[in-house]
Each structure stands twice: as structure tokens, then as C-alpha cells.
Design a protein around this motif. Structure first.
Motif, PDB file in Angstrom:
ATOM      1  N   THR A   1       1.031  -1.018   0.010  1.00 25.09           N
ATOM      2  CA  THR A   1      -0.286  -0.294   0.640  1.00 25.09           C
ATOM      3  C   THR A   1       0.982   1.225   0.029  1.00 25.09           C
ATOM      4  O   THR A   1       0.441   1.988  -0.626  1.00 25.09           O
ATOM      5  N   THR A   2       1.891   1.749   0.971  1.00 23.71           N
ATOM      6  CA  THR A   2       2.968   2.938   0.890  1.00 23.71           C
ATOM      7  C   THR A   2       3.532   2.216  -0.292  1.00 23.71           C
ATOM      8  O   THR A   2       3.730   4.150  -1.072  1.00 23.71           O
ATOM      9  N   ILE A   3       4.161   1.500  -0.685  1.00 22.10           N
ATOM     10  CA  ILE A   3       4.298   1.345  -1.737  1.00 22.10           C
ATOM     11  C   ILE A   3       3.756   2.270  -3.205  1.00 22.10           C
ATOM     12  O   ILE A   3       3.754   2.353  -3.633  1.00 22.10           O
ATOM     13  N   CYS A   4       2.638   2.073  -3.138  1.00 25.14           N
ATOM     14  CA  CYS A   4       1.933   2.720  -4.426  1.00 25.14           C
ATOM     15  C   CYS A   4       1.410   3.458  -3.997  1.00 25.14           C
ATOM     16  O   CYS A   4       1.415   4.326  -4.939  1.00 25.14           O
ATOM     17  N   ASN A   5       1.368   3.806  -2.731  1.00 21.13           N
ATOM     18  CA  ASN A   5       0.698   5.806  -3.043  1.00 21.13           C
ATOM     19  C   ASN A   5       1.982   6.436  -2.571  1.00 21.13           C
ATOM     20  O   ASN A   5       1.835   7.218  -3.523  1.00 21.13           O
ATOM     21  N   ILE A   6       3.304   5.794  -2.457  1.00 21.85           N
ATOM     22  CA  ILE A   6       3.935   6.953  -2.268  1.00 21.85           C
ATOM     23  C   ILE A   6       5.213   7.481  -3.740  1.00 21.85           C
ATOM     24  O   ILE A   6       5.365   8.093  -3.868  1.00 21.85           O
ATOM     25  N   GLN A   7       4.849   6.457  -4.712  1.00 20.55           N
ATOM     26  CA  GLN A   7       4.860   6.849  -6.092  1.00 20.55           C
ATOM     27  C   GLN A   7       4.086   8.265  -6.922  1.00 20.55           C
ATOM     28  O   GLN A   7       5.193   9.027  -7.316  1.00 20.55           O
ATOM     29  N   LEU A   8       3.062   8.830  -6.007  1.00 20.89           N
ATOM     30  CA  LEU A   8       2.532  10.083  -6.368  1.00 20.89           C
ATOM     31  C   LEU A   8       2.768  10.441  -6.096  1.00 20.89           C
ATOM     32  O   LEU A   8       3.574  12.470  -6.837  1.00 20.89           O
ATOM     33  N   LYS A   9       4.168  11.273  -4.493  1.00 19.53           N
ATOM     34  CA  LYS A   9       4.311  11.823  -3.915  1.00 19.53           C
ATOM     35  C   LYS A   9       5.773  12.792  -5.342  1.00 19.53           C
ATOM     36  O   LYS A   9       5.853  14.210  -4.580  1.00 19.53           O
ATOM     37  N   TYR A  10       6.354  12.051  -5.651  1.00 16.31           N
ATOM     38  CA  TYR A  10       7.169  12.553  -7.119  1.00 16.31           C
ATOM     39  C   TYR A  10       6.640  13.578  -7.902  1.00 16.31           C
ATOM     40  O   TYR A  10       7.375  14.662  -8.530  1.00 16.31           O
ATOM     41  N   TYR A  11       5.308  13.620  -7.670  1.00 13.37           N
ATOM     42  CA  TYR A  11       4.740  14.804  -8.627  1.00 13.37           C
ATOM     43  C   TYR A  11       3.996  16.096  -8.057  1.00 13.37           C
ATOM     44  O   TYR A  11       3.600  16.576  -8.498  1.00 13.37           O
ATOM     45  N   TYR A  12       3.933  15.821  -6.871  1.00  8.58           N
ATOM     46  CA  TYR A  12       3.351  16.899  -6.378  1.00  8.58           C
ATOM     47  C   TYR A  12       4.052  17.875  -4.680  1.00  8.58           C
ATOM     48  O   TYR A  12       5.017  16.813  -4.547  1.00  8.58           O
ATOM     49  N   GLU A  13       4.087  18.541  -4.824  1.00 15.10           N
ATOM     50  CA  GLU A  13       4.591  19.602  -4.309  1.00 15.10           C
ATOM     51  C   GLU A  13       4.315  19.726  -2.263  1.00 15.10           C
ATOM     52  O   GLU A  13       2.959  19.762  -2.463  1.00 15.10           O
ATOM     53  N   LYS A  14       5.129  19.605  -1.404  1.00 11.27           N
ATOM     54  CA  LYS A  14       4.550  19.334   0.001  1.00 11.27           C
ATOM     55  C   LYS A  14       3.983  19.908   0.260  1.00 11.27           C
ATOM     56  O   LYS A  14       3.891  21.558   0.615  1.00 11.27           O
ATOM     57  N   LYS A  15       2.743  20.172   0.865  1.00 13.55           N
ATOM     58  CA  LYS A  15       1.808  21.333   1.535  1.00 13.55           C
ATOM     59  C   LYS A  15       2.350  21.532   2.906  1.00 13.55           C
ATOM     60  O   LYS A  15       2.989  20.233   3.961  1.00 13.55           O
ATOM     61  N   GLN A  16       2.565  23.060   3.149  1.00  7.31           N
ATOM     62  CA  GLN A  16       3.144  23.286   4.523  1.00  7.31           C
ATOM     63  C   GLN A  16       1.936  24.003   5.289  1.00  7.31           C
ATOM     64  O   GLN A  16       1.597  24.944   4.613  1.00  7.31           O
ATOM     65  N   ILE A  17       2.414  24.120   5.979  1.00  7.55           N
ATOM     66  CA  ILE A  17       1.434  24.989   7.225  1.00  7.55           C
ATOM     67  C   ILE A  17       2.138  26.146   7.216  1.00  7.55           C
ATOM     68  O   ILE A  17       2.833  26.796   7.413  1.00  7.55           O
ATOM     69  N   SER A  18       1.129  27.631   6.721  1.00 10.43           N
ATOM     70  CA  SER A  18       1.837  28.607   6.419  1.00 10.43           C
ATOM     71  C   SER A  18       0.749  29.388   8.039  1.00 10.43           C
ATOM     72  O   SER A  18      -0.297  30.129   8.103  1.00 10.43           O
ATOM     73  N   ILE A  19       1.731  29.585   8.830  1.00 11.34           N
ATOM     74  CA  ILE A  19       2.022  31.101   9.868  1.00 11.34           C
ATOM     75  C   ILE A  19       2.533  31.950   9.832  1.00 11.34           C
ATOM     76  O   ILE A  19       3.684  31.737   9.825  1.00 11.34           O
TER      77      ILE A  19
END
Length: 380
Positions: free
Chosen positions: A275-293
Motif C-alpha cells: 500500500t505504501t509503495i503504491c501510494n508513495i509513487q505519486l509524491k514525486y508529482y506534488y509539492e509538499k504542503k506546508q502549514i502557513s503561519i
């Protein structure tokens, strides 16, 4: 007759390719390995040239695969090695198709291979064979409209530098109702560590169209006993070669002692790891969302901002739920009506501070089913 339910939201092995050493198997059909000459029946001419053996193709009620002779060139002072290459698929499990290939049912697949009377191979040889090109899948249940909305979000939220590799299909909707709806990240044959292949598609539609023979023989009879394949969405990704395997080990996504070389190694990957292997592939296509305070906020504003962030990311709130406290005010009372309006304005301002506008538009205000599906991809 019992039915085999569809496991949802968990990683499964859909298919994989194995290489069986020729000297470890018994060849029954010699066309698999013998060179041949071409004979023209109309003229009686027999050409002298020898041709390499052609793959033997199997089409058995929609279970399509091939036996293929492969010669690995010499390397490290070792002589050339000859293998028989076979791609094993879940369809070889017949009614148990949705189980995915695992260490418990692999024996049934080996038995099926042997019934084709092309080769005879034992379990140990199969388990110790080289294994590559592993397709991992996750099945989801999602209505068509939220699914289509999710695909639009997945496309829009991708990195600008990766947009060329993120493709929706079909390219445009026509008057003809096309249920072959999905999104593809990267190319299967060109997949790399930084541009992995991943695909979402309508599995229900695929079974009814591209896999109709298999569906009619093995899936359809189970429907009357309770099997439900309505609104079935599938995500697929591929562990293509040794570099992809090494990346999994580097990121500690599999057990440290798993070499990921043989079929037996691959079958030791747990469902959670798949499950993790399948999900982690998409992370290469998205910016990491950071909290904005912002640093210039008051302590009260910082607290509100942090709470909002945690409610959205941990408790899965959306914009509507963040505004639910406003219902505690009685608008029929003038003073409370004013306070409600003031608080609503304040909450909306804090949302703008905590989340960028695009995030609000794409996440907080969208269909809750689509949002939940997006969250399940663990993009951030």
C-alpha cells in the motif's frame, strides 16, 4: 457457491514477470525452444535459414499470456544463460482474481501454468526465479462523479514542472458515453525513480469491456452470490527493474533483509508495504504542503491557524465543517447576528492565512467524497 469479495484500500500484486532457468524446467512443447525453417506449402519451397523460436501465446477465456525463450548475454565471466519468461497475472487465479498474487495462492498459479502443457516446472524453481516488472494495485469504491472531480484535482494540484507527465483520459468528453475515465502519471515503459508510472482507471468498465471473456467466465457468476464490483476504481504502479527495487530498499519501504530479487522475495512484501509503495509513487508529482503561519500574527491568531490546519489534515475537515461553529449563534437575536457575521469574517480571514487560495479552492470546497479519495493517496 461462495464469492470472493474485492479488498479495498489495500495494496495487492496484480502481475509480475518471472524468468525460469531452462535447465531447471522440463520443456513439453519443443516449439518453445527449437529453431525452425520456413516452408511454403504452395510452392513446396523450404528455406535453409534457421529462425529463432517464436513465443507461444495462450488465450484461455481472457487469460492472455506467453511463454518466451530469452537468452541473457555473458557477464562477469559467466556464459550466456537461457530462460523461459512468463508474466503471471491475477487472472490465473480465476474466481479468486481479486485476491492479488500472494505467497498462499502462488501454488495455484504454478499448477495452472503446468496444465498448459508447454513446460513442467516445480514450485521451488518458480519461487527462486528472477522476478521483475511487478504491478501493484489498490482498489477503491467511488461513485463516478466524485471520481471525475478527484481526477481534475489530481491534475491541477500537480507540480508545474510535472504537468506534461500527468495526463487525463479520455482527452475530452464526447456525446458518446465513455466510462474509460482516468489519469496517468508518467509512461510505463519509460518509468524512472523521479518519474514513476502510476495510473487510475475505472476497473468496473475495464472488466466489462477489455476483459469481457474473463468477466463472463469467472466474475459474473459470483454477482448473484453477493460480489459487488460497482464503482470500482483501481490505481496501478510498477516496480520495473533493479533500480526501482534499490530505491524501495533505500527508502526502507520493505524489510531490510529482503533482497527483492526472486519471486519469493517479492511475495514477502506485506500488504501494508504494498500500500505504501503504491501510494508513495505519486509524491514525486506534488509539492509538499506546508502549514502557513505568519510570524507577525498574534498568539490568538497563531492558535486559530494551527487548529484549522490540524482539523483539515488530521480530522479531515473541509471549509463547510470549519464554519460549523457559526450555527451556535441565534441569528434572530440582533446582537448574536452581528457577532456571527464578525466571527465568520474572522474565520474566513484565518483560512486565507492558514491555507493558500488554491488549496482552499481545490481541497476545502470540493465534494467530500472526492476529498476523502484524495486524502487516501497520502500526497503530503
Amino acid at each position: 457457491m461462495n464469492y470472493n469479495p474485492v479488498p479495498l484500500n489495500v495494496g495487492l500484486i496484480d502481475s509480475l514477470t518471472i524468468y525460469l532457468p531452462l535447465d531447471k524446467i522440463q520443456v513439453i512443447d519443443n516449439k518453445l525452444v527449437d529453431e525452425f525453417k520456413v516452408f511454403y506449402e504452395t510452392t513446396g519451397e523450404l528455406l535453409d535459414d534457421l529462425n529463432p523460436p517464436k513465443p507461444i501465446l495462450i488465450n484461455d477465456n481472457g487469460i492472455n499470456f506467453r511463454f518466451n525463450k530469452i537468452v541473457f548475454p555473458p557477464r562477469n565471466n559467466q556464459p550466456p544463460q537461457t530462460f523461459i519468461r512468463i508474466t503471471l497475472t491475477c487472472k490465473m487465479l480465476f474466481e479468486r482474481y481479486f485476491e492479488g498474487i500472494n505467497s498462499y495462492n502462488i501454488y495455484s498459479i504454478v499448477d495452472y501454468i503446468n496444465t498448459r502443457n508447454i513446460i513442467k516446472v516445480d514450485y521451488e524453481t518458480v519461487l527462486n526465479s528472477i522476478c521483475n516488472d511487478i504491478d501493484i494495485c489498490i482498489n477503491y469504491n467511488l461513485l463516478l462523479e466524485p471520481y471525475k472531480e478527484s481526477l481534475k484535482l489530481l491534475k491541477k494540484m500537480g507540480k508545474s514542472s510535472k504537468q506534461h507527465a500527468i495526463k487525463l483520459f479520455p482527452k475530452k468528453e464526447t456525446q458518446k458515453k465513455d466510462l474509460n475515465i482516468g489519469i496517468q502519471f508518467g509512461e510505463r515503459d519509460k518509468a524512472s525513480i523521479s518519474n514513476p508510472f502510476c495510473k487510475f482507471y475505472n476497473k468496473t468498465n475495464e472488466l466489462l469491456t477489455n476483459s469481457a471473456d474473463f468477466y463472463n467466465k469467472y466474475i459474473f457468476p459470483q454477482l448473484k452470490y453477493g460480489l459487488n464490483i460497482d464503482n470500482l476504481i483501481r490505481k496501478e504502479t510498477t516496480i520495473k527493474n533493479s533500480s526501482a527495487k534499490q530505491n524501495l530498499k533505500k527508502k526502507k519501504l520493505v524489510s531490510k533483509n529482503n533482497e527483492l530479487k526472486t519471486l519469493n522475495d517479492i511475495l514477502q512484501i506485506t500488504p501494508d508495504q504494498l500500500t505504501t509503495i503504491c501510494n508513495i509513487q505519486l509524491k514525486y508529482y506534488y509539492e509538499k504542503k506546508q502549514i502557513s503561519i505568519s510570524s507577525d500574527l498574534t498568539p490568538r491568531e497563531k492558535a486559530f491557524s494551527m487548529y484549522m490546519y490540524q482539523l483539515v489534515n488530521d480530522a479531515k475537515f473541509d471549509k463547510v465543517r470549519l464554519l460549523e461553529p457559526l450555527e451556535l449563534f441565534d441569528s434572530s437575536i440582533p446582537s448574536e447576528k452581528v457577532q456571527k457575521a464578525q466571527l465568520k469574517k474572522y474565520l474566513l480571514e484565518m483560512m486565507d492565512i492558514t491555507f493558500n487560495t488554491q488549496y482552499l479552492q481545490q481541497i476545502l470546497t470540493k465534494n467530500s467524497y472526492a476529498n476523502e479519495f484524495i486524502r487516501m493517496q497520502n500526497l503530503w
